[in-house]
Write a protein that holds these residues in place. Structure first.
Motif, PDB file in Angstrom:
ATOM      1  N   PHE A 107       2.876   3.239   3.502  1.00  0.00           N
ATOM      2  CA  PHE A 107       1.877   3.235   4.566  1.00  0.00           C
ATOM      3  C   PHE A 107       1.045   1.961   4.541  1.00  0.00           C
ATOM      4  O   PHE A 107       0.620   1.471   5.592  1.00  0.00           O
ATOM      5  CB  PHE A 107       0.983   4.466   4.446  1.00  0.00           C
ATOM      6  CG  PHE A 107       1.667   5.752   4.839  1.00  0.00           C
ATOM      7  CD1 PHE A 107       2.366   5.839   6.033  1.00  0.00           C
ATOM      8  CD2 PHE A 107       1.613   6.865   4.024  1.00  0.00           C
ATOM      9  CE1 PHE A 107       2.997   7.009   6.403  1.00  0.00           C
ATOM     10  CE2 PHE A 107       2.245   8.046   4.379  1.00  0.00           C
ATOM     11  CZ  PHE A 107       2.932   8.116   5.589  1.00  0.00           C
ATOM     12  N   VAL A 108       0.772   1.416   3.358  1.00  0.00           N
ATOM     13  CA  VAL A 108       0.064   0.133   3.271  1.00  0.00           C
ATOM     14  C   VAL A 108       0.872  -0.952   3.962  1.00  0.00           C
ATOM     15  O   VAL A 108       0.333  -1.786   4.711  1.00  0.00           O
ATOM     16  CB  VAL A 108      -0.206  -0.242   1.796  1.00  0.00           C
ATOM     17  CG1 VAL A 108      -0.650  -1.694   1.683  1.00  0.00           C
ATOM     18  CG2 VAL A 108      -1.273   0.671   1.205  1.00  0.00           C
ATOM     19  N   SER A 109       2.193  -0.957   3.739  1.00  0.00           N
ATOM     20  CA  SER A 109       3.047  -1.971   4.362  1.00  0.00           C
ATOM     21  C   SER A 109       3.077  -1.840   5.881  1.00  0.00           C
ATOM     22  O   SER A 109       3.394  -2.798   6.588  1.00  0.00           O
ATOM     23  CB  SER A 109       4.475  -1.871   3.810  1.00  0.00           C
ATOM     24  OG  SER A 109       5.125  -0.699   4.280  1.00  0.00           O
ATOM     25  N   GLU A 110       2.739  -0.637   6.378  1.00  0.00           N
ATOM     26  CA  GLU A 110       2.694  -0.425   7.832  1.00  0.00           C
ATOM     27  C   GLU A 110       1.318  -0.732   8.412  1.00  0.00           C
ATOM     28  O   GLU A 110       1.082  -0.539   9.609  1.00  0.00           O
ATOM     29  CB  GLU A 110       3.088   1.020   8.150  1.00  0.00           C
ATOM     30  CG  GLU A 110       4.544   1.334   7.803  1.00  0.00           C
ATOM     31  CD  GLU A 110       4.903   2.803   8.011  1.00  0.00           C
ATOM     32  OE1 GLU A 110       3.992   3.588   8.372  1.00  0.00           O
ATOM     33  OE2 GLU A 110       6.072   3.160   7.835  1.00  0.00           O
ATOM     34  N   GLY A 111       0.396  -1.179   7.561  1.00  0.00           N
ATOM     35  CA  GLY A 111      -0.906  -1.614   8.036  1.00  0.00           C
ATOM     36  C   GLY A 111      -1.958  -0.534   8.138  1.00  0.00           C
ATOM     37  O   GLY A 111      -3.022  -0.764   8.732  1.00  0.00           O
ATOM     38  N   LEU A 112      -1.739   0.646   7.554  1.00  0.00           N
ATOM     39  CA  LEU A 112      -2.707   1.722   7.638  1.00  0.00           C
ATOM     40  C   LEU A 112      -3.860   1.496   6.661  1.00  0.00           C
ATOM     41  O   LEU A 112      -3.665   0.932   5.586  1.00  0.00           O
ATOM     42  CB  LEU A 112      -2.050   3.069   7.335  1.00  0.00           C
ATOM     43  CG  LEU A 112      -1.378   3.800   8.519  1.00  0.00           C
ATOM     44  CD1 LEU A 112      -0.169   3.014   9.016  1.00  0.00           C
ATOM     45  CD2 LEU A 112      -0.958   5.199   8.109  1.00  0.00           C
ATOM     46  N   THR A 113      -5.038   1.945   7.036  1.00  0.00           N
ATOM     47  CA  THR A 113      -6.197   1.893   6.143  1.00  0.00           C
ATOM     48  C   THR A 113      -6.133   3.062   5.159  1.00  0.00           C
ATOM     49  O   THR A 113      -5.346   4.008   5.338  1.00  0.00           O
ATOM     50  CB  THR A 113      -7.508   1.989   6.939  1.00  0.00           C
ATOM     51  OG1 THR A 113      -7.583   3.290   7.551  1.00  0.00           O
ATOM     52  CG2 THR A 113      -7.572   0.923   8.025  1.00  0.00           C
ATOM     53  N   ASN A 114      -6.981   3.017   4.127  1.00  0.00           N
ATOM     54  CA  ASN A 114      -7.017   4.119   3.160  1.00  0.00           C
ATOM     55  C   ASN A 114      -7.370   5.443   3.830  1.00  0.00           C
ATOM     56  O   ASN A 114      -6.825   6.495   3.484  1.00  0.00           O
ATOM     57  CB  ASN A 114      -8.035   3.821   2.059  1.00  0.00           C
ATOM     58  CG  ASN A 114      -7.511   2.816   1.054  1.00  0.00           C
ATOM     59  OD1 ASN A 114      -6.444   2.244   1.233  1.00  0.00           O
ATOM     60  ND2 ASN A 114      -8.274   2.575   0.002  1.00  0.00           N
ATOM     61  N   ARG A 115      -8.280   5.406   4.776  1.00  0.00           N
ATOM     62  CA  ARG A 115      -8.669   6.647   5.457  1.00  0.00           C
ATOM     63  C   ARG A 115      -7.506   7.199   6.283  1.00  0.00           C
ATOM     64  O   ARG A 115      -7.276   8.400   6.326  1.00  0.00           O
ATOM     65  CB  ARG A 115      -9.888   6.396   6.345  1.00  0.00           C
ATOM     66  CG  ARG A 115     -10.478   7.656   6.953  1.00  0.00           C
ATOM     67  CD  ARG A 115     -11.830   7.368   7.602  1.00  0.00           C
ATOM     68  NE  ARG A 115     -12.800   6.916   6.614  1.00  0.00           N
ATOM     69  CZ  ARG A 115     -13.494   7.746   5.831  1.00  0.00           C
ATOM     70  NH1 ARG A 115     -13.313   9.047   5.918  1.00  0.00           N
ATOM     71  NH2 ARG A 115     -14.363   7.258   4.974  1.00  0.00           N
ATOM     72  N   GLU A 116      -6.774   6.329   6.949  1.00  0.00           N
ATOM     73  CA  GLU A 116      -5.610   6.767   7.743  1.00  0.00           C
ATOM     74  C   GLU A 116      -4.521   7.322   6.830  1.00  0.00           C
ATOM     75  O   GLU A 116      -3.876   8.335   7.144  1.00  0.00           O
ATOM     76  CB  GLU A 116      -5.079   5.596   8.572  1.00  0.00           C
ATOM     77  CG  GLU A 116      -6.011   5.178   9.694  1.00  0.00           C
ATOM     78  CD  GLU A 116      -5.586   3.874  10.353  1.00  0.00           C
ATOM     79  OE1 GLU A 116      -5.907   3.681  11.530  1.00  0.00           O
ATOM     80  OE2 GLU A 116      -4.925   3.047   9.679  1.00  0.00           O
TER      81      GLU A 116
END
Length: 425
Positions: A366-375
């Motif tokens: 999910f980090v690689s997809e650009g999501l924030t920690n909250r997302e």
């Protein structure tokens, strides 16, 4: 399934009717035989039994369809708590020369005497063969208090858990491709319960947690779907508050759904036995004479997760600081591959990527997809603080210090079919 004189549809079975063809053929045989009988034969009651989620209500509905195709007139459909005179009175509108099929759902909410009396009076009112089909729950030992004591008056059909082949078929239908071994093992943790299996897979599809990769259905993360969590919590909420807390504590203390030892059931009070019966006829628990255990890994996990992480840590270790380290609550029990099975990765066990847990790999994707920690937290059902904790562990294991570096590493892997599946946390 075949059509023709059996009254069983030749259409493809729906998911919740997989592996129920034997029971449906037996029902069709009974209905066909009773229809041809003359006078007032001693037509048996058809009892469809199973634990919650086994599909008894669905089989009962199919029984009504089979009866309709065989020329039965359907009487008013009753429920266990509403077997009233109105059901019998309504039979006056049924043609007297036609066989009648009565269906009663949730028969465990009534008594055996009421069912027998309904059957007898319905035969008198209809002046024709009357078949009564009733669906209700059974205990794990196979007993059901709502069944008439005279076994000769009952044809009983007990619904069994689904086989692994049926679970794989449900996944293939819902996702669009056969499952990987990892996903199949994860779904097997529903214990073959049709309700849990369908809720799990439907939820994973809705949440985008499974995807077709290389013509196989693969997981993006190894956590139960929100639909399963909600279903289990609803059943938990139906119990008295002290028993809810008892199950939560038992789930928090165990590292797996081990048996919860209790004193002899014979020593329990009547009220305690009633609660135990309620829980053990549902998707929550199963019992023997000596112990109760969670019915499935998914039920155990959902009950465990229903307790806040801080309380879980206090119950388990007495240290509230352990809350962020209670990782096993957001993962299912590790399932080891059978001989000859592959997790779908040729990475060696010594590589840093393989040292990550499934939760850490999922978060990395999910980090690689650009999501924030909250997302990310919303996707994996964790708090943003816990997501950050997993990210720090990931940075340390991979020897990196930024999300950009993590995204670069993740891009070179197989983010949509993790090498270890549900194992590793």
């Amino acid at each position: 399934m075949v059509g023709g004189g059996s009254g069983i549809s030749g259409d493809l079975m729906s998911d919740d009717m997989l592996e129920r063809d034997h029971e449906l053929r037996e029902i069709a045989r009974i209905l066909a035989g009773a229809r041809l009988a003359s006078g007032h034969p001693n037509v048996p009651i058809i009892a469809i039994t199973g634990t919650e989620g086994a599909g008894t209500s669905r089989v009962l509905a199919e029984t009504a369809d089979i009866g309709r195709r065989l020329g039965y007139r359907l009487g008013p459909r009753g429920r266990g708590e509403a077997l009233a005179a109105g059901t019998r009175q309504a039979l006056g509108a049924v043609p007297q020369d036609a066989p009648v099929l009565l269906t009663v759902d949730e028969a465990h909410l009534t008594g055996a005497d009421d069912l027998v009396m309904l059957h007898v009076r319905a035969q008198e009112a209809a002046n024709a063969p009357v078949v009564l089909a009733a669906a209700g729950r059974q205990r794990d030992d196979g007993t059901a208090d709502w069944l008439p004591a005279d076994d000769t008056a009952v044809t009983r059909l007990s619904l069994r858990p689904l086989t692994q082949d049926a679970v794989r078929e449900i996944i293939a239908r819902r996702v669009g491709a056969p499952p990987t071994d990892t996903l199949a093992r994860f779904a097997a943790q529903a214990g073959g319960n049709p309700l849990l299996v369908t809720e799990l897979i439907t939820g994973l599809v809705e949440e985008g947690a499974v995807r077709v990769v290389n013509d196989r259905s693969a997981m993006l993360r190894a956590v139960p779907s929100g639909r399963v969590e909600l279903l289990v919590r609803q059943r938990l909420a139906a119990l008295p508050r002290p028993y809810q807390q008892l199950l939560q504590v038992a789930a928090a203390l165990s590292g797996r759904p081990d048996p919860l030892r209790i004193r002899s059931i014979a020593q329990l009070s009547g009220a305690e036995r009633d609660v135990l019966d309620q829980a053990s006829s549902s998707i929550l628990l199963r019992r023997s004479d000596a112990y109760v255990r969670f019915r499935s890994v998914l039920a155990w996990l959902a009950v465990r997760n229903s307790m806040p992480a801080l309380l879980r840590a206090i119950v388990k270790t007495g240290d509230p600081g352990d809350a962020s380290r209670d990782r096993s609550a957001d993962q299912a029990i590790p399932s080891r591959p059978r001989r000859g099975e592959s997790h779908g990765s040729d990475t060696g066990p010594a590589c840093p990527w393989c040292a990550l847990t499934d939760t850490e790999r999922t978060i990395a994707v999910f980090v690689s997809e650009g999501l924030t920690n909250r997302e990310i937290a919303r996707r994996v059902f964790l708090s943003p603080h816990t997501v950050n904790y997993h990210l720090r562990n990931t940075f340390r294991k991979l020897g990196i210090a930024s999300r950009v570096a993590l995204a670069g590493i993740t891009a070179g892997r197989h983010p949509h079919d993790h090498p270890r599946g549900p194992a590793g946390d």
